[in-house]
Motif scaffolding. Sequence first.
Motif, PDB file in Angstrom:
ATOM      1  N   ILE A 117       0.850  -1.184   0.000  1.00 16.52           N
ATOM      2  CA  ILE A 117       0.000   0.000   0.000  1.00 16.52           C
ATOM      3  C   ILE A 117       0.890   1.238   0.000  1.00 16.52           C
ATOM      4  CG2 ILE A 117      -1.681   1.341   1.346  1.00 16.52           C
ATOM      5  CD1 ILE A 117      -2.681  -1.299   2.518  1.00 16.52           C
ATOM      6  N   VAL A 118       0.611   2.196  -0.865  1.00 23.04           N
ATOM      7  CA  VAL A 118       1.314   3.479  -0.835  1.00 23.04           C
ATOM      8  C   VAL A 118       0.620   4.363   0.202  1.00 23.04           C
ATOM      9  CG1 VAL A 118       1.969   5.524  -2.152  1.00 23.04           C
ATOM     10  CG2 VAL A 118       2.043   3.271  -3.237  1.00 23.04           C
ATOM     11  N   ALA A 119       1.385   4.822   1.192  1.00 23.14           N
ATOM     12  CA  ALA A 119       0.786   5.530   2.332  1.00 23.14           C
ATOM     13  C   ALA A 119       1.422   6.903   2.528  1.00 23.14           C
ATOM     14  CB  ALA A 119       0.957   4.703   3.601  1.00 23.14           C
ATOM     15  N   ARG A 120       0.594   7.872   2.943  1.00 24.55           N
ATOM     16  CA  ARG A 120       1.136   9.204   3.248  1.00 24.55           C
ATOM     17  C   ARG A 120       1.991   9.166   4.513  1.00 24.55           C
ATOM     18  NH1 ARG A 120      -4.270  10.269   1.837  1.00 24.55           N
ATOM     19  NH2 ARG A 120      -4.489  11.392  -0.160  1.00 24.55           N
ATOM     20  N   ASP A 121       1.556   8.366   5.506  1.00 27.02           N
ATOM     21  CA  ASP A 121       2.263   8.285   6.788  1.00 27.02           C
ATOM     22  C   ASP A 121       2.430   6.811   7.158  1.00 27.02           C
ATOM     23  OD1 ASP A 121       3.238   8.443   9.368  1.00 27.02           O
ATOM     24  OD2 ASP A 121       1.889  10.055   9.978  1.00 27.02           O
ATOM     25  N   PRO A 122       3.438   6.127   6.590  1.00 22.59           N
ATOM     26  CA  PRO A 122       3.616   4.697   6.854  1.00 22.59           C
ATOM     27  C   PRO A 122       3.746   4.365   8.337  1.00 22.59           C
ATOM     28  CG  PRO A 122       4.988   5.395   5.017  1.00 22.59           C
ATOM     29  CD  PRO A 122       4.445   6.638   5.648  1.00 22.59           C
ATOM     30  N   GLU A 123       4.444   5.211   9.104  1.00 29.70           N
ATOM     31  CA  GLU A 123       4.648   4.925  10.523  1.00 29.70           C
ATOM     32  C   GLU A 123       3.320   4.908  11.275  1.00 29.70           C
ATOM     33  OE1 GLU A 123       7.215   3.595  13.258  1.00 29.70           O
ATOM     34  OE2 GLU A 123       8.001   4.483  11.405  1.00 29.70           O
ATOM     35  N   LYS A 124       2.469   5.879  10.996  1.00 30.11           N
ATOM     36  CA  LYS A 124       1.163   5.941  11.659  1.00 30.11           C
ATOM     37  C   LYS A 124       0.300   4.751  11.253  1.00 30.11           C
ATOM     38  CE  LYS A 124      -2.802   9.033  12.374  1.00 30.11           C
ATOM     39  NZ  LYS A 124      -3.372  10.366  12.067  1.00 30.11           N
ATOM     40  N   LEU A 125       0.359   4.390   9.966  1.00 31.19           N
ATOM     41  CA  LEU A 125      -0.425   3.255   9.494  1.00 31.19           C
ATOM     42  C   LEU A 125       0.116   1.952  10.084  1.00 31.19           C
ATOM     43  CD1 LEU A 125      -2.907   3.108   7.728  1.00 31.19           C
ATOM     44  CD2 LEU A 125      -1.430   2.671   5.748  1.00 31.19           C
ATOM     45  N   ALA A 126       1.449   1.864  10.250  1.00 29.75           N
ATOM     46  CA  ALA A 126       2.047   0.675  10.856  1.00 29.75           C
ATOM     47  C   ALA A 126       1.580   0.531  12.301  1.00 29.75           C
ATOM     48  CB  ALA A 126       3.564   0.763  10.792  1.00 29.75           C
ATOM     49  N   ASP A 127       1.506   1.649  13.017  1.00 26.20           N
ATOM     50  CA  ASP A 127       1.001   1.611  14.396  1.00 26.20           C
ATOM     51  C   ASP A 127      -0.434   1.084  14.430  1.00 26.20           C
ATOM     52  OD1 ASP A 127       3.358   2.581  15.413  1.00 26.20           O
ATOM     53  OD2 ASP A 127       2.692   4.654  15.522  1.00 26.20           O
TER      54      ASP A 127
END
Length: 297
Positions: free
Chosen positions: A178-188
């Motif tokens: 998935i292409v994400a604007r905020d990978p860290e937040k999505l990972a959390d």
Amino acid sequence: MHQPEEAKVPAQDGAQDGGRDVTEDDARAIRALWAEMARGWAAGDAALFAASFAEDCDFTTVRGDKPRGRSGIEAGHDALFRGPYAGTTLDARVVAVRFLGPGLATVEAESTVVAPNGEPLTATHALAVVERTAERPWSIRAFHNMVPVAPPVRRAPDAKDSTVDEPTARPRLRHLAIVARDPEKLADFYSSVFEMELFHRDPDGSCFLSDGYLTLALIKHQLDGETPVGMNHFGFHIDDTATTSEALMAAGTPKPAERFTNRPFAEYRAMDPEGNWFDLSEHGFGGPRPPSGPAGS
């Protein structure tokens, strides 16, 4: 760099070196090779990093590439230190040394690449062969690196369709991106809600998670790029790239293209008849190491 406490290392299988039993000093000298590699990495000095390896070292990277000896190792790491791993450090841990005979030993080592902000980026496990010669003290003659992969989650024996998780030559769908604007937040989010484990970070902030069976890549969106946010591609773990490539071309799709990336997976990119992208990997797509068993297991 972290190093475990020194332990007494007796000769194994009657191993001797130059007429004497191998000693703790030999093990300390072998561990120093990894300490020197870590110093070279921290300094961005590829020549210092490669100095631990024999001139004709048989080196295999996590992607299966085989640079030619010490000079190839130096050139490859120089590109890494100038590119995706600029400013990173290497936490190298020698976990086992086994002496096989005069001036010969195997080494198991674990390494973690750490970003400038202290965040771990990727972890690897290596098996190496080290040798002592009359011309040179201990050096690494062979080195095989890999990314530990968790085994597939097995269903209970009485579960419906339990055979779908059994080993098979059939390609396995193991990867979603998935292409994400905020990978860290999505990972959390995926870690807290679905208990997925974060096992790799790219220097650009991309995050990679796993449930022990399937990996989820959260790729950092580039503001100046054309790739839209959202589902981007998926990936198959395959047994043989050539066989799968032949099947794809026979079905009328283009020949899979080799991907030259610094990630230790997704070696080839292909597409289906409607242009949907997917990755092909013989190595697998990485993942957390399985839980450690009791000591000695």
